[in-house]
Design a protein around this motif. Sequence first.
Motif, mmCIF file in Angstrom:
data_model
loop_
_atom_site.group_PDB
_atom_site.id
_atom_site.type_symbol
_atom_site.label_atom_id
_atom_site.label_comp_id
_atom_site.label_asym_id
_atom_site.label_seq_id
_atom_site.Cartn_x
_atom_site.Cartn_y
_atom_site.Cartn_z
ATOM 1 N N TYR A 1 -3.284 33.725 14.428
ATOM 2 C CA TYR A 1 -5.190 33.812 15.173
ATOM 3 C C TYR A 1 -5.030 33.675 16.496
ATOM 4 C CZ TYR A 1 -6.925 33.099 10.066
ATOM 5 O OH TYR A 1 -6.967 33.184 8.874
ATOM 6 N N LYS A 2 -5.851 34.801 17.191
ATOM 7 C CA LYS A 2 -5.634 33.680 18.869
ATOM 8 C C LYS A 2 -6.931 32.362 18.451
ATOM 9 C CE LYS A 2 -4.726 39.038 20.109
ATOM 10 N NZ LYS A 2 -5.697 40.040 21.008
ATOM 11 N N VAL A 3 -6.464 32.259 19.643
ATOM 12 C CA VAL A 3 -6.997 30.703 20.396
ATOM 13 C C VAL A 3 -8.107 31.291 21.091
ATOM 14 C CG1 VAL A 3 -7.252 28.632 21.432
ATOM 15 C CG2 VAL A 3 -4.704 29.155 19.396
ATOM 16 N N LYS A 4 -9.343 30.882 21.159
ATOM 17 C CA LYS A 4 -10.549 31.528 22.199
ATOM 18 C C LYS A 4 -10.660 30.267 22.751
ATOM 19 C CE LYS A 4 -13.718 33.920 19.003
ATOM 20 N NZ LYS A 4 -15.143 33.761 18.604
ATOM 21 N N SER A 5 -10.815 28.743 22.307
ATOM 22 C CA SER A 5 -10.289 27.709 23.534
ATOM 23 C C SER A 5 -10.183 26.854 23.176
ATOM 24 C CB SER A 5 -11.882 27.871 24.193
ATOM 25 O OG SER A 5 -12.706 27.521 22.425
ATOM 26 N N PHE A 6 -9.088 26.216 24.028
ATOM 27 C CA PHE A 6 -8.868 24.768 23.541
ATOM 28 C C PHE A 6 -9.617 23.605 23.809
ATOM 29 C CE2 PHE A 6 -5.761 21.293 23.855
ATOM 30 C CZ PHE A 6 -4.701 21.587 23.096
ATOM 31 N N LYS A 7 -10.153 22.372 23.081
ATOM 32 C CA LYS A 7 -10.987 21.928 23.582
ATOM 33 C C LYS A 7 -9.901 20.629 23.522
ATOM 34 C CE LYS A 7 -14.593 24.331 23.864
ATOM 35 N NZ LYS A 7 -14.565 24.907 25.027
ATOM 36 N N GLU A 8 -9.766 19.829 24.471
ATOM 37 C CA GLU A 8 -8.867 18.457 24.960
ATOM 38 C C GLU A 8 -10.482 17.722 24.189
ATOM 39 O OE1 GLU A 8 -5.201 15.792 25.043
ATOM 40 O OE2 GLU A 8 -5.883 18.103 24.247
ATOM 41 N N LYS A 9 -9.418 16.313 22.857
ATOM 42 C CA LYS A 9 -11.160 15.356 22.798
ATOM 43 C C LYS A 9 -12.076 15.321 22.980
ATOM 44 C CE LYS A 9 -6.322 12.193 23.412
ATOM 45 N NZ LYS A 9 -5.807 13.616 24.071
ATOM 46 N N PRO A 10 -12.618 15.656 21.855
ATOM 47 C CA PRO A 10 -14.256 16.109 22.527
ATOM 48 C C PRO A 10 -14.631 14.977 22.027
ATOM 49 C CG PRO A 10 -13.139 16.968 20.578
ATOM 50 C CD PRO A 10 -11.646 17.012 21.313
ATOM 51 N N ASP A 11 -15.948 14.435 22.207
ATOM 52 C CA ASP A 11 -16.515 13.181 22.398
ATOM 53 C C ASP A 11 -16.994 13.485 20.729
ATOM 54 O OD1 ASP A 11 -18.627 14.449 21.574
ATOM 55 O OD2 ASP A 11 -19.534 13.607 23.825
ATOM 56 N N PHE A 12 -16.895 11.723 20.046
ATOM 57 C CA PHE A 12 -17.722 11.963 18.835
ATOM 58 C C PHE A 12 -18.509 12.598 17.833
ATOM 59 C CE2 PHE A 12 -19.530 9.909 14.505
ATOM 60 C CZ PHE A 12 -18.583 10.062 14.305
ATOM 61 N N ALA A 13 -19.324 12.956 18.984
ATOM 62 C CA ALA A 13 -20.896 14.122 17.902
ATOM 63 C C ALA A 13 -19.998 15.176 18.663
ATOM 64 C CB ALA A 13 -22.149 13.970 19.536
ATOM 65 N N VAL A 14 -19.197 16.023 18.969
ATOM 66 C CA VAL A 14 -18.898 17.033 19.057
ATOM 67 C C VAL A 14 -17.816 17.652 18.580
ATOM 68 C CG1 VAL A 14 -17.675 18.900 21.142
ATOM 69 C CG2 VAL A 14 -19.582 17.684 21.390
ATOM 70 N N ALA A 15 -17.109 16.393 18.228
ATOM 71 C CA ALA A 15 -15.786 16.542 16.867
ATOM 72 C C ALA A 15 -16.248 16.669 15.959
ATOM 73 C CB ALA A 15 -15.262 15.591 17.004
ATOM 74 N N LYS A 16 -18.299 16.188 15.186
ATOM 75 C CA LYS A 16 -18.562 16.368 14.299
ATOM 76 C C LYS A 16 -19.430 17.123 13.904
ATOM 77 C CE LYS A 16 -21.100 13.348 12.277
ATOM 78 N NZ LYS A 16 -21.914 12.104 12.257
#
Length: 183
Positions: A1-16
């Motif tokens: 799959y193509k990667v739309k974006s790469f998010k390095e270590k999102p905070d807890f709320a965003v990760a959830k």
Amino acid sequence: YKVKSFKEKPDFAVAKSYLRTGKYLWNCGYFVGSLNTFKVNIKKHARKLYKNQQALESASADLFNDVYLGLESMPIDTALIERVPDLLVVPASFDWMDLGSFNDLAEAIGGDEQGNSVTGFTEIEEVQNSLIQNHADKPLAVIGLDNVIVINTDNGVLVVRKDLSQKVGEVSKRLNSEKSNSV
């Protein structure tokens, strides 16, 4: 799959929120490509990494270690991977162990009946639950210790309690800083 974006270590709320949507994959840090692909992308998207690469490639064999140890440490995720526009991702499911400290390494290696993993020209007595590695030509003796990591190299000796092994990086940076300041 193509990667739309790469998010390095999102905070807890965003990760959830990412996990709830089911539209995100968790990156465990495996990046695969040919050497040429990495070189081309480093030159194009990560100038600091490129300068490091050039310094290493031009270093003589006797200066390689000094040049390497003098490089600025930077995670490849943020220095390169987040900047590459045509990344692909392969979904996979497998066990993962982060070998981020000598304690993690000791767990991965395992040990003998006393919980010890010993390599190199080494003699131990009354030692338990320890990782002992001798990478130097001189003998190493460890007596009466428990739950420690001892690493002996031509560049130095490390002795640390396993539960404090994550501090090795901090101490190493201080030692390298002191070394370069005294030159």
